[in-house]
Scaffold this motif. Structure first.
Motif, PDB file in Angstrom:
ATOM      1  N   GLU A  12       1.087  -1.216   0.384  1.00  0.00           N
ATOM      2  CA  GLU A  12      -0.116  -0.263  -0.169  1.00  0.00           C
ATOM      3  C   GLU A  12       0.510   1.158   0.251  1.00  0.00           C
ATOM      4  N   THR A  17      -3.002   4.068  -3.307  1.00  0.00           N
ATOM      5  CA  THR A  17      -3.113   2.980  -4.306  1.00  0.00           C
ATOM      6  C   THR A  17      -2.294   1.489  -4.148  1.00  0.00           C
ATOM      7  N   LEU A  18      -2.708   0.234  -4.623  1.00  0.00           N
ATOM      8  CA  LEU A  18      -1.646  -1.062  -4.502  1.00  0.00           C
ATOM      9  C   LEU A  18      -0.970  -1.299  -5.476  1.00  0.00           C
ATOM     10  N   TYR A  19       0.373  -2.313  -5.143  1.00  0.00           N
ATOM     11  CA  TYR A  19       1.607  -2.463  -6.061  1.00  0.00           C
ATOM     12  C   TYR A  19       1.271  -3.678  -6.173  1.00  0.00           C
ATOM     13  N   SER A  73      -8.890  -6.143 -10.353  1.00  0.00           N
ATOM     14  CA  SER A  73      -9.316  -4.516 -10.100  1.00  0.00           C
ATOM     15  C   SER A  73      -8.454  -4.467  -8.185  1.00  0.00           C
ATOM     16  N   ARG A  74      -8.563  -3.669  -8.506  1.00  0.00           N
ATOM     17  CA  ARG A  74      -8.536  -2.638  -6.306  1.00  0.00           C
ATOM     18  C   ARG A  74      -9.227  -3.308  -5.824  1.00  0.00           C
ATOM     19  N   LYS A  77      -8.214  -7.637  -5.367  1.00  0.00           N
ATOM     20  CA  LYS A  77      -7.506  -6.851  -4.361  1.00  0.00           C
ATOM     21  C   LYS A  77      -7.735  -6.805  -2.694  1.00  0.00           C
ATOM     22  N   LEU A  78      -8.585  -5.617  -2.392  1.00  0.00           N
ATOM     23  CA  LEU A  78      -8.877  -5.621  -1.326  1.00  0.00           C
ATOM     24  C   LEU A  78      -9.682  -7.311  -0.905  1.00  0.00           C
TER      25      LEU A  78
END
Length: 94
Positions: A12, A17-19, A73-74, A77-78
């Motif tokens: 995070e 954003t996430l990587y 998608s985000r 991922k969450l």
């Protein structure tokens, strides 16, 4: 080195954003990212923190899961992070 384990990780970034990436040494890789020497994407979004970590028996499995993780998608991922389940590197049922 007897341990051939590899890891896929989700960071995070400071901007929320996430990587996703993979490594054989999660602690060292997190350090490298936070020093600004990790990925171009994270360099301008410091600091980063570890959001998720998955262990695999081989580098190939970790790399395959990284590719699948990056395609999510985000929201997906969450969801994966909150499920707390071990991922199947060959199939993500989201």
């Amino acid at each position: 080195m007897g341990d051939d384990a590899a890891y896929t990780y989700l960071l995070e970034c400071a901007d929320g954003t996430l990587y996703a990436g993979w490594t054989t040494d999660p602690q060292k890789r997190l350090q490298v990212h936070n020093q600004g020497n990790g990925a171009k994407y994270t360099r301008t979004r410091l600091p980063v923190k570890l959001a998720g970590l998955w262990r695999f028996d081989t580098r190939t499995e970790a790399m395959r899961f990284e590719i699948k993780l990056k395609s999510l998608s985000r929201a997906q991922k969450l969801k994966l992070l909150t499920n707390g389940e071990e991922p199947d590197p060959h199939r993500i049922g989201l």
